[in-house]
Design an enzyme around this catalytic site. Structure first.
Site, PDB file in Angstrom:
ATOM      1  N   ARG A 196      52.054  44.599  -7.676  1.00 38.14           N
ATOM      2  CA  ARG A 196      51.185  44.617  -6.362  1.00 38.14           C
ATOM      3  C   ARG A 196      50.805  45.944  -6.227  1.00 38.14           C
ATOM      4  O   ARG A 196      51.468  46.989  -6.260  1.00 38.14           O
ATOM      5  CB  ARG A 196      51.953  44.044  -5.363  1.00 38.14           C
ATOM      6  N   GLY A 208      49.689  36.825   4.820  1.00 38.86           N
ATOM      7  CA  GLY A 208      51.076  37.447   5.325  1.00 38.86           C
ATOM      8  C   GLY A 208      51.508  36.873   6.605  1.00 38.86           C
ATOM      9  O   GLY A 208      51.978  35.882   6.717  1.00 38.86           O
ATOM     10  N   ARG A 209      50.989  37.264   7.702  1.00 38.03           N
ATOM     11  CA  ARG A 209      51.218  37.132   9.054  1.00 38.03           C
ATOM     12  C   ARG A 209      50.926  35.741   9.557  1.00 38.03           C
ATOM     13  O   ARG A 209      51.756  35.101  10.184  1.00 38.03           O
ATOM     14  CB  ARG A 209      50.506  38.086  10.014  1.00 38.03           C
ATOM     15  N   GLN A 230      59.468  39.021  -5.453  1.00 35.03           N
ATOM     16  CA  GLN A 230      58.920  40.347  -5.295  1.00 35.03           C
ATOM     17  C   GLN A 230      60.148  41.327  -5.767  1.00 35.03           C
ATOM     18  O   GLN A 230      61.202  41.435  -4.705  1.00 35.03           O
ATOM     19  CB  GLN A 230      58.174  40.726  -4.326  1.00 35.03           C
ATOM     20  N   TYR A 250      56.950  52.886  -2.104  1.00 40.66           N
ATOM     21  CA  TYR A 250      58.298  52.809  -2.727  1.00 40.66           C
ATOM     22  C   TYR A 250      58.468  53.150  -3.944  1.00 40.66           C
ATOM     23  O   TYR A 250      57.511  53.962  -4.316  1.00 40.66           O
ATOM     24  CB  TYR A 250      58.795  51.207  -2.592  1.00 40.66           C
TER      25      TYR A 250
END
Ligand SMILES: Cc1cc2nc3c(=O)[nH]c(=O)nc-3n(C[C@H](O)[C@H](O)[C@H](O)COP(=O)(O)O)c2cc1C
Length: 361
Positions: A226, A310-311, A98, A179
């Site tokens: 993404r 993810g987590r 990424q 971002y």
């Protein structure tokens, strides 16, 4: 019916199953912003994923914002990433990098002294970031001049080439979470009056040109992106998510990219999954609070081609094996998400049928 365990091709990427490991910044890079042996071990342990998306990686010193995030702009970093990709490949996995340019979300203390903080407009983020010296405000960004933007796009394309040279199967552009790419897309952070600001088409132009440049550099079938339209993370404000993301997806659609990775954060203006399906016919990886059951249902209903976690991947390195065996899942320890050592990173247990692990253990 598409099973979560069935293989799939996303562009030129081959996935053994549809369970993707979502990108997660873990702030454990070495002193030269290079991945460490612990990081290679962390990714190797998770190679059972159909595809690993690496943590966000800065394409240049200017793109760094956070504490101890890795880069892909020096020979030393590239060599260290080769150890990561070799380990994942030897374990039968696939991995993309990424690419994350933080733009205005950066604290000076986390960057090289000669690095700059740049953004579409000189509007500071109100975020405070963790640094070696404690919490610090984000640096005031300098607005990029029109003539400079091609150079930033070149940096992203060069980073994509470096990622391929370091053994990655492809790259994912991080265009969510406030971002640099999202700073161009959103009205709250983009007040430009040149061809990169103003209309939805102009605000989408930077992301379109970055994706075109990455596709030209390494092939469109190895580039994903993404998004999360309207997501307010990192104090983002966007008055025109529908028109902006419609312009973006329409322009990107013909490029034939590998996938769109969608974080599902519904906003009053749009329901993300239905919205992207209106404007994008390529594969979609869905993300956000999924469970095995909800993920399988979305795949069975044909609403997604793959799903990312993810987590659960932090605390269940062998998540796919656990899913296959109906094994219990371990809950992650938030206290060790960012920075620190091997604890909470490479020491989560592998599941074994002989030694069941209790939830919360
Ligand atoms: C510790 C941590 C770090 C993250 N870092 C990134 C990142 O670098 N890039 C990114 O796109 N998302 C990042 N995310 C968001 C995750 O990729 C994902 O979207 C989020 O955790 C929701 O998925 P989940 O409910 O399966 O955990 C991060 C999330 C966590 C928990």
């Amino acid at each position: 019916m598409a099973s979560i365990f069935s293989p799939i091709r996303l562009g030129d990427l081959t996935l053994n199953n549809r369970v993707v490991m979502a990108p997660m910044t873990r702030c454990r890079a070495g002193v030269n912003d290079e991945p460490t042996a612990d990081m290679a071990e962390y990714y190797r342990q998770r190679a059972g994923a159909g595809l690993i998306v690496s943590e966000g990686v800065q394409p240049s010193i200017h793109g760094k914002g956070y504490f101890r995030t890795p880069g892909i702009h020096t020979p030393l970093q590239m060599a260290a990433w080769r150890a990561v990709t070799a380990g994942v490949r030897a374990a039968g996995g696939s991995i993309v990098m990424q690419l994350m340019h933080c733009g205005r979300v950066g604290a000076a203390g986390n960057k090289d002294p000669w690095a700059e903080t740049v953004a579409p407009s000189a509007i500071s983020s109100r975020q405070a970031l963790y640094t070696a010296a404690g919490m610090a405000p984000c640096a005031e960004p300098r607005a990029l001049a029109t003539a400079e933007i091609a150079g930033v796009i070149d940096e992203m394309a060069a980073a994509a080439r470096n990622a391929r040279a370091a053994g990655f199967d492809g790259v994912e552009l991080h265009a969510t979470s406030g971002y640099l790419p999202m700073q161009f897309l959103a009205t709250g952070t983009n007040q430009r009056t040149d061809r990169y600001g103003g209309s939805p088409q102009n605000r989408a132009r930077f992301v379109i040109e970055v994706l075109e440049a990455m596709a030209a550099a390494i092939g469109s079938g190895r580039v994903g992106f993404r998004i999360s339209p309207g997501n307010g993370y990192n104090d983002m404000e966007d008055e025109e998510p529908v028109t902006t993301y419609t312009a973006l997806l329409r322009a990107v659609e013909p490029l034939g990219l590998a996938y769109l990775h969608l974080i599902n954060t519904p906003i009053p203006e749009l329901e993300p999954l239905s919205f992207v399906r209106q404007h994008w016919t390529g594969p979609v990886i869905g993300n956000g609070g999924l469970t095995l059951d909800s993920a399988q249902k979305l795949l069975s209903d044909g609403r997604l081609e793959a799903v990312s976690f993810g987590r659960f991947f932090i605390s269940n390195p062998d998540l796919v094996a656990r899913f296959r065996n109906g094994a219990p899942l371990v809950e992650p320890d938030r206290g060790t998400f960012y920075s620190g050592d091997a604890r909470g990173f490479t020491d989560y247990p592998q599941w074994s049928a002989d030694v069941p692990v209790a939830v919360g253990a």
